[in-house]
Design a protein around this motif. Structure first.
Motif, PDB file in Angstrom:
ATOM      1  N   VAL A  26       0.845  -1.188   0.000  1.00 29.05           N
ATOM      2  CA  VAL A  26       0.000   0.000   0.000  1.00 29.05           C
ATOM      3  C   VAL A  26       0.884   1.243   0.000  1.00 29.05           C
ATOM      4  O   VAL A  26       1.863   1.321   0.743  1.00 29.05           O
ATOM      5  N   MET A  27       0.528   2.208  -0.857  1.00 33.24           N
ATOM      6  CA  MET A  27       1.234   3.476  -0.923  1.00 33.24           C
ATOM      7  C   MET A  27       0.275   4.581  -0.522  1.00 33.24           C
ATOM      8  O   MET A  27      -0.828   4.664  -1.044  1.00 33.24           O
ATOM      9  N   ILE A  45      -8.300  14.953  -7.737  1.00 33.46           N
ATOM     10  CA  ILE A  45      -6.988  15.099  -8.358  1.00 33.46           C
ATOM     11  C   ILE A  45      -6.412  13.704  -8.572  1.00 33.46           C
ATOM     12  O   ILE A  45      -6.431  12.860  -7.685  1.00 33.46           O
ATOM     13  N   LYS A  46      -5.905  13.451  -9.767  1.00 35.57           N
ATOM     14  CA  LYS A  46      -5.396  12.122 -10.130  1.00 35.57           C
ATOM     15  C   LYS A  46      -3.880  12.049  -9.934  1.00 35.57           C
ATOM     16  O   LYS A  46      -3.142  12.956 -10.323  1.00 35.57           O
ATOM     17  N   VAL A  47      -3.445  10.932  -9.354  1.00 36.40           N
ATOM     18  CA  VAL A  47      -2.025  10.645  -9.153  1.00 36.40           C
ATOM     19  C   VAL A  47      -1.743   9.288  -9.775  1.00 36.40           C
ATOM     20  O   VAL A  47      -2.435   8.308  -9.496  1.00 36.40           O
ATOM     21  N   LYS A  56       1.917  -2.710 -15.535  1.00 36.64           N
ATOM     22  CA  LYS A  56       0.687  -2.126 -15.010  1.00 36.64           C
ATOM     23  C   LYS A  56       0.965  -0.776 -14.353  1.00 36.64           C
ATOM     24  O   LYS A  56       2.046  -0.536 -13.838  1.00 36.64           O
ATOM     25  N   LEU A  57      -0.039   0.067 -14.362  1.00 39.33           N
ATOM     26  CA  LEU A  57       0.006   1.353 -13.682  1.00 39.33           C
ATOM     27  C   LEU A  57      -1.072   1.366 -12.605  1.00 39.33           C
ATOM     28  O   LEU A  57      -2.069   0.663 -12.709  1.00 39.33           O
ATOM     29  N   ALA A  58      -0.874   2.168 -11.603  1.00 42.02           N
ATOM     30  CA  ALA A  58      -1.889   2.332 -10.564  1.00 42.02           C
ATOM     31  C   ALA A  58      -2.320   3.792 -10.559  1.00 42.02           C
ATOM     32  O   ALA A  58      -1.497   4.691 -10.692  1.00 42.02           O
ATOM     33  N   MET A  59      -3.609   4.018 -10.408  1.00 44.54           N
ATOM     34  CA  MET A  59      -4.158   5.372 -10.387  1.00 44.54           C
ATOM     35  C   MET A  59      -4.816   5.604  -9.038  1.00 44.54           C
ATOM     36  O   MET A  59      -5.546   4.749  -8.539  1.00 44.54           O
ATOM     37  N   ALA A  60      -4.561   6.752  -8.463  1.00 39.09           N
ATOM     38  CA  ALA A  60      -5.178   7.122  -7.191  1.00 39.09           C
ATOM     39  C   ALA A  60      -5.902   8.444  -7.373  1.00 39.09           C
ATOM     40  O   ALA A  60      -5.463   9.307  -8.139  1.00 39.09           O
ATOM     41  N   THR A  61      -7.010   8.596  -6.668  1.00 34.15           N
ATOM     42  CA  THR A  61      -7.766   9.840  -6.673  1.00 34.15           C
ATOM     43  C   THR A  61      -7.759  10.395  -5.263  1.00 34.15           C
ATOM     44  O   THR A  61      -8.004   9.672  -4.301  1.00 34.15           O
ATOM     45  N   THR A  62      -7.492  11.679  -5.140  1.00 37.94           N
ATOM     46  CA  THR A  62      -7.366  12.279  -3.820  1.00 37.94           C
ATOM     47  C   THR A  62      -8.720  12.470  -3.153  1.00 37.94           C
ATOM     48  O   THR A  62      -9.744  12.624  -3.812  1.00 37.94           O
ATOM     49  N   GLU A  63      -8.675  12.477  -1.835  1.00 27.93           N
ATOM     50  CA  GLU A  63      -9.849  12.786  -1.007  1.00 27.93           C
ATOM     51  C   GLU A  63      -9.927  14.306  -0.845  1.00 27.93           C
ATOM     52  O   GLU A  63      -9.092  15.033  -1.367  1.00 27.93           O
ATOM     53  N   ALA A  64     -10.896  14.779  -0.105  1.00 27.79           N
ATOM     54  CA  ALA A  64     -11.097  16.217   0.080  1.00 27.79           C
ATOM     55  C   ALA A  64      -9.914  16.883   0.785  1.00 27.79           C
ATOM     56  O   ALA A  64      -9.606  18.045   0.528  1.00 27.79           O
TER      57      ALA A  64
END
Length: 172
Positions: A26-27, A45-47, A56-64
């Protein structure tokens, strides 16, 4: 009775076959805004997370609050530690301005030793920074083109239409 002795081991084998014994790394990280007010909403916001030698790539979306969490990408089901991973700030629902050095961060092991985090903050601005608005030594110059005075009786278009164009001859 004999049927129960056969069904129980088959059911047990089926349960074991569906269990995935792989562990994920987990990152966790966060993004920061350089010119936002205190209670700015960072959601959406996408990271992007990319590891070396992994397709493979991993995509994260930020919280508030600007935090994000994702599993590091892995091609195999084994729990080998990730090698040379990077996180990159991609963008968000609104226009973001950032210097190139602030959009990419190396992923390192966190202090709690059970997760990973970013080594440098991913930061951005919501307005164009003043050092980018102007050129290196001041404001940008005028974009007005030079118009050479040509006699109107020649019937040519204004010189600004064809002076900046340099034809390349010999390329098919």
């Amino acid at each position: 009775m004999a049927l129960n002795r056969v069904i129980a081991p088959l059911f047990f084998a089926l349960v074991l076959a569906t269990i995935d014994l792989s562990t994920c790394h987990v990152m966790k990280g966060s993004v920061t805004c350089l010119d936002c007010h205190r209670h700015h909403d960072f959601s959406g916001i996408k990271v992007l997370v990319k590891c070396d030698r992994v397709k493979k790539l991993a995509m994260a979306t930020t919280e508030a609050d600007g935090s994000f969490k994702t599993n590091l990408p892995s091609d195999t089901q084994t729990s080998s530690p990730p090698l040379n991973c990077l996180a990159k700030l991609l963008g968000g629902p609104n226009q973001l301005y950032a210097f190139r050095k602030n959009t990419v961060s190396k992923i390192v092991k966190a202090r709690d030793d059970s997760s990973y985090t970013i080594s440098t903050p991913l930061s951005f601005s919501t307005t164009c920074p003043s050092s980018v608005k102007g050129a290196k030594y001041g404001e940008f110059g005028s974009s007005k083109t030079v118009d050479l005075p040509l006699p109107p009786e020649w019937g040519l278009a204004p010189s600004s239409y064809y002076i900046p164009f340099f034809p390349i001859i010999g390329i098919p």
